[in-house]
Design an enzyme around this catalytic site. Structure first.
Site, PDB file in Angstrom:
ATOM      1  N   LEU A  15      -5.548  -5.339  -5.013  1.00 37.75           N
ATOM      2  CA  LEU A  15      -6.903  -5.859  -5.217  1.00 37.75           C
ATOM      3  C   LEU A  15      -7.191  -7.098  -4.372  1.00 37.75           C
ATOM      4  O   LEU A  15      -6.326  -7.951  -4.184  1.00 37.75           O
ATOM      5  CB  LEU A  15      -7.095  -6.181  -6.701  1.00 37.75           C
ATOM      6  CG  LEU A  15      -6.806  -5.018  -7.655  1.00 37.75           C
ATOM      7  CD1 LEU A  15      -7.042  -5.445  -9.105  1.00 37.75           C
ATOM      8  CD2 LEU A  15      -7.656  -3.795  -7.327  1.00 37.75           C
TER       9      LEU A  15
ATOM     10  N   HIS B 117     -12.759  -5.966  -4.620  1.00 33.89           N
ATOM     11  CA  HIS B 117     -12.567  -5.321  -5.928  1.00 33.89           C
ATOM     12  C   HIS B 117     -13.043  -6.253  -7.060  1.00 33.89           C
ATOM     13  O   HIS B 117     -13.654  -5.799  -8.025  1.00 33.89           O
ATOM     14  CB  HIS B 117     -11.085  -5.028  -6.171  1.00 33.89           C
ATOM     15  CG  HIS B 117     -10.495  -4.038  -5.226  1.00 33.89           C
ATOM     16  ND1 HIS B 117      -9.622  -4.378  -4.235  1.00 33.89           N
ATOM     17  CD2 HIS B 117     -10.641  -2.686  -5.137  1.00 33.89           C
ATOM     18  CE1 HIS B 117      -9.242  -3.308  -3.573  1.00 33.89           C
ATOM     19  NE2 HIS B 117      -9.855  -2.265  -4.088  1.00 33.89           N
TER      20      HIS B 117
END
Ligand code: PAF
Length: 279
Positions: free
Chosen positions: A30, A34
């Protein structure tokens, strides 16, 4: 934050969430892109569920699947800090019990086989299959996706519409580095020289957007110029196209809602990006 790994635990945990649920499907590793999706999900729903699953069905090359960065501990820390309620981290066996090849697939024809679908055969069938499964497993009221994968977003919207799936799909604007490079897990593959070349994709998109805004509608000339610009910068262009934003069809000369889509290789990284242009 609760972490669950199988579908029974997931269903039980989701049943315990009292109100509106938004799902953010991810493949992990991530970054701020994200986390922006997670924050958007938090704005539209009471509870946020994030899935982390590196989906083997959407990789056309085994080598690419193996090399995909997996950083679960770090991802969980980031999600905890965002106040995510539930994280689903299934194994491949949970998602595709038995043989993956014998599994039911979901396919959105036509737009799945152009651009990224042409360069990565089977990719979008893998995406629509996993997204359909995750939506069925979590049964959220909404699901959030990044606009960086513009073609993916259109395909998912079409799947949800065609299959009358009761979920609202939200697209969130691309998050960029200071020099314009769209954030992506694949940027990790770039060495420092390649990292300097990479923003040329966004520069090419911007140059074409400027020309369109100035009234230049010679679509194929603009595409060709952009491909040359990327090649001169040291990239290996894959595709570059100006299309109707609604369905990726060939635009008429007076089309008002366009999207410019590009993909190019820099070393082993295949970068994609796009810009919507409303005229
Ligand atoms: O965009 C991605 O990260 C993936 O394609 C998705 C939507 C999580 C499906 O695996």
């Amino acid at each position: 934050m609760k972490q669950v790994k199988n579908v029974a635990q997931l269903r039980e945990a989701v049943a315990g969430l009292s109100a509106q649920v938004a799902l953010v499907p991810t493949m992990g590793n991530l970054h701020q892109g994200h986390l922006t999706l997670v924050r958007r999900a938090r704005e539209i729903a009471r509870h946020v569920v994030v899935s982390i699953f590196v989906n083997p069905l959407q990789f056309d090359k085994e080598q690419d699947l193996q090399a995909y960065p997996r950083t679960e501990e770090q991802d969980l820390e980031l999600l905890r800090a965002e106040g995510v309620d539930l994280v689903f981290t299934p194994s491949s066996e949970t998602i595709y019990p038995g043989s993956m090849q014998s599994q039911t697939r979901v396919e959105v024809p036509a737009i799945s086989h152009i651009f990224c679908g042409a360069s990565r055969p089977g990719h979008f069938v893998g995406v629509t299959t996993i997204v359909c499964k995750l939506l069925n497993m979590v049964q959220p009221q909404s699901a959030v996706f990044g606009k960086k994968d513009f073609q993916q977003l259109l395909i998912i919207r079409k799947m949800v519409q065609d299959l009358a799936m009761p979920v609202k799909i939200l697209g969130v604007d691309t998050v960029r580095e200071a020099d314009g490079l769209a954030m992506s897990s694949r940027n990790n593959y770039l060495d420092s020289r390649q990292r300097q070349i990479a923003p040329a994709l966004y520069s090419a998109l911007q140059a074409v957007a400027d020309s369109l805004r100035q009234g230049d509608r010679r679509y194929s000339t603009l595409e060709q110029n952009a491909i040359e610009l990327m090649a001169r910068a040291g990239m290996k262009p894959d595709y570059f196209a100006i299309r109707r934003a609604a369905d990726l069809g060939e635009p008429e000369e007076n089309e008002r809602n366009l999207v410019i889509l590009g993909a190019a290789y820099v070393g082993m990284a295949r970068l994609i990006d796009n810009l919507e242009v409303d005229l």
